[in-house]
Design an enzyme around this catalytic site. Sequence first.
Site, PDB file in Angstrom:
ATOM      1  N   GLY A 135       3.170   3.233  22.256  1.00  0.00           N
ATOM      2  CA  GLY A 135       3.571   4.016  21.081  1.00  0.00           C
ATOM      3  C   GLY A 135       4.288   5.303  21.475  1.00  0.00           C
ATOM      4  O   GLY A 135       4.560   5.545  22.663  1.00  0.00           O
ATOM      5  N   ARG A 192       5.019  17.087  -1.888  1.00  0.00           N
ATOM      6  CA  ARG A 192       4.390  15.779  -1.611  1.00  0.00           C
ATOM      7  C   ARG A 192       2.881  15.941  -1.776  1.00  0.00           C
ATOM      8  O   ARG A 192       2.298  16.912  -1.280  1.00  0.00           O
ATOM      9  CB  ARG A 192       4.737  15.357  -0.176  1.00  0.00           C
ATOM     10  CG  ARG A 192       4.158  14.031   0.256  1.00  0.00           C
ATOM     11  CD  ARG A 192       4.714  13.576   1.596  1.00  0.00           C
ATOM     12  NE  ARG A 192       4.310  14.420   2.714  1.00  0.00           N
ATOM     13  CZ  ARG A 192       4.689  14.223   3.983  1.00  0.00           C
ATOM     14  NH1 ARG A 192       5.502  13.220   4.285  1.00  0.00           N
ATOM     15  NH2 ARG A 192       4.291  15.029   4.938  1.00  0.00           N
ATOM     16  N   LYS A 222     -10.210   9.972  11.967  1.00  0.00           N
ATOM     17  CA  LYS A 222     -10.199  10.828  13.165  1.00  0.00           C
ATOM     18  C   LYS A 222     -11.471  11.674  13.227  1.00  0.00           C
ATOM     19  O   LYS A 222     -12.084  11.834  14.278  1.00  0.00           O
ATOM     20  CB  LYS A 222      -8.965  11.747  13.160  1.00  0.00           C
ATOM     21  CG  LYS A 222      -7.638  11.017  13.279  1.00  0.00           C
ATOM     22  CD  LYS A 222      -7.440  10.426  14.654  1.00  0.00           C
ATOM     23  CE  LYS A 222      -6.104   9.731  14.811  1.00  0.00           C
ATOM     24  NZ  LYS A 222      -5.992   8.943  16.045  1.00  0.00           N
ATOM     25  N   TYR A 260      -7.050   8.615   6.532  1.00  0.00           N
ATOM     26  CA  TYR A 260      -6.571   8.667   7.923  1.00  0.00           C
ATOM     27  C   TYR A 260      -7.273   9.805   8.675  1.00  0.00           C
ATOM     28  O   TYR A 260      -7.817   9.612   9.766  1.00  0.00           O
ATOM     29  CB  TYR A 260      -5.050   8.878   7.953  1.00  0.00           C
ATOM     30  CG  TYR A 260      -4.562   9.419   9.262  1.00  0.00           C
ATOM     31  CD1 TYR A 260      -4.543   8.623  10.398  1.00  0.00           C
ATOM     32  CD2 TYR A 260      -4.147  10.753   9.382  1.00  0.00           C
ATOM     33  CE1 TYR A 260      -4.127   9.140  11.625  1.00  0.00           C
ATOM     34  CE2 TYR A 260      -3.725  11.270  10.592  1.00  0.00           C
ATOM     35  CZ  TYR A 260      -3.721  10.461  11.709  1.00  0.00           C
ATOM     36  OH  TYR A 260      -3.318  10.979  12.917  1.00  0.00           O
ATOM     37  N   SER A 284      -6.474  14.777  15.802  1.00  0.00           N
ATOM     38  CA  SER A 284      -5.388  15.360  15.024  1.00  0.00           C
ATOM     39  C   SER A 284      -5.837  16.651  14.354  1.00  0.00           C
ATOM     40  O   SER A 284      -7.006  16.790  13.968  1.00  0.00           O
ATOM     41  CB  SER A 284      -4.985  14.348  13.955  1.00  0.00           C
ATOM     42  OG  SER A 284      -4.148  14.953  13.002  1.00  0.00           O
ATOM     43  N   THR A 292      -5.283  17.278  11.575  1.00  0.00           N
ATOM     44  CA  THR A 292      -5.629  16.879  10.217  1.00  0.00           C
ATOM     45  C   THR A 292      -7.152  16.885   9.995  1.00  0.00           C
ATOM     46  O   THR A 292      -7.609  16.954   8.855  1.00  0.00           O
ATOM     47  CB  THR A 292      -4.986  15.503   9.924  1.00  0.00           C
ATOM     48  OG1 THR A 292      -4.903  15.319   8.546  1.00  0.00           O
ATOM     49  CG2 THR A 292      -5.724  14.370  10.542  1.00  0.00           C
ATOM     50  N   ARG A 299       4.546  24.253   9.744  1.00  0.00           N
ATOM     51  CA  ARG A 299       3.738  23.467  10.683  1.00  0.00           C
ATOM     52  C   ARG A 299       3.979  23.955  12.099  1.00  0.00           C
ATOM     53  O   ARG A 299       4.981  24.604  12.387  1.00  0.00           O
ATOM     54  CB  ARG A 299       4.127  21.977  10.638  1.00  0.00           C
ATOM     55  CG  ARG A 299       3.857  21.270   9.331  1.00  0.00           C
ATOM     56  CD  ARG A 299       2.366  21.048   9.115  1.00  0.00           C
ATOM     57  NE  ARG A 299       2.122  20.336   7.863  1.00  0.00           N
ATOM     58  CZ  ARG A 299       2.041  20.913   6.666  1.00  0.00           C
ATOM     59  NH1 ARG A 299       2.203  22.219   6.533  1.00  0.00           N
ATOM     60  NH2 ARG A 299       1.792  20.190   5.593  1.00  0.00           N
ATOM     61  N   LEU A 339       8.944  14.405   9.163  1.00  0.00           N
ATOM     62  CA  LEU A 339      10.159  15.202   8.993  1.00  0.00           C
ATOM     63  C   LEU A 339      11.239  14.915  10.046  1.00  0.00           C
ATOM     64  O   LEU A 339      12.386  14.617   9.688  1.00  0.00           O
ATOM     65  CB  LEU A 339       9.784  16.691   9.019  1.00  0.00           C
ATOM     66  CG  LEU A 339      10.950  17.676   8.857  1.00  0.00           C
ATOM     67  CD1 LEU A 339      11.626  17.499   7.512  1.00  0.00           C
ATOM     68  CD2 LEU A 339      10.453  19.117   9.025  1.00  0.00           C
TER      69      LEU A 339
END
Length: 338
Positions: free
Chosen positions: A10, A291, A152, A148, A124, A126, A230, A199
């Site tokens: 990946g 979003r 994690k 998601y 992450s 996140t 970010r 992005l």
Amino acid sequence: MKILLTGGAGYIGSHTCIELIESGYEVVIADDFSNSSMAVLKRIKEITGVEPTLYNIDVADIASLDELFAKEKIDAVIHFAGFKAVGESCEKPTMYYRNNIDTTLSLLECMEKYNVKRFVFSSSATVYGNADRVEYVEDMPTNAVNPYGRTKMFIEHILMDASCADKELSVVLLRYFNPIGAHESGLIGDNPNGIPNNLMPYITQVAVGKRERLSVFGNDYPTPDGTGVRDYIHVCDLAAGHVAALRYSEKNRGCEAFNLGTGVGYSVMDIVKTFERVNNVKIPYVVTPRRDGDLPEYYANPAKALNVLGWKTEKTLEDMCADSWRWQMKNPNGYTEE
Ligand code: UFG
């Protein structure tokens, strides 16, 4: 020393593979190519002169994984494999929990059986979710806000429990901020399936003429120019962070989390303007509503990674924009033509 990279074909896995080979490690990749391409292996060989050993398996399939551990003498595992699209995780949460958690459990079971004691996990930023400050520090509570992110977060807890139970285990949780950029050769890079969610790949596809214009998701956030902020990190810096984590895991036990970011936040418009300036291309854009689920602003406090791992980022935003564009230009259709 032999390192197993799950999801090693990946985006982040392949860059880490190169960094490991160049640091003298032997690499074994386990990947089912559900979101990556076989062509990556040849590209890694072109860059490093070494083609890593490949197991085309689903890491959740414990029988196949057991065969791998029986054949290879693995010293440490870096676990990248997993589904990673936030939007899709809201539509198919069961699939996300099943895949992301099963792969981790299969790995832990095999590691226990074959006495492998070092685990580096691809986590992450996140996991912090809706925090009450925008500079994230590792000891803040985790509070992921979508399936998601929760996979994690739950996996982090599973790994903490595993390390409490086995005092010889060393677990390093790497909380990535926003990886962009590509290897400077332009031979490997981010290769999303279909319409990019993120992005930078969207910007490069606009630049190369595959998409008409970028949608900027909201310009009414409480940030300097109103667009989301970010912490963008060059994927090669991120890859180097894994080598630092691996070295740390050789000498330390227990479970530690580290932010991998630059410590600097850039807005969507900062990225668009820097990309245009560095690469001398126009990025047509339109401002659309926010979003769902996006936070206004966050970035890393990277002090712990510097103090404990001795790692910090080296590349600039200009490098990130130039390298992303070189990869896209040299590979307008990603790896698909091979
Ligand atoms: N954005 C746009 N237009 C686009 C895509 C994104 O304006 O077409 C904006 C977003 O609103 C956000 C910023 O660009 O402000 C970055 O968005 P990304 O989708 O590139 O990245 P996110 O910060 O949403 O999420 C990424 C990964 C997650 C990961 C998270 C960790 O996609 O998997 O970083 O911080 F969990």
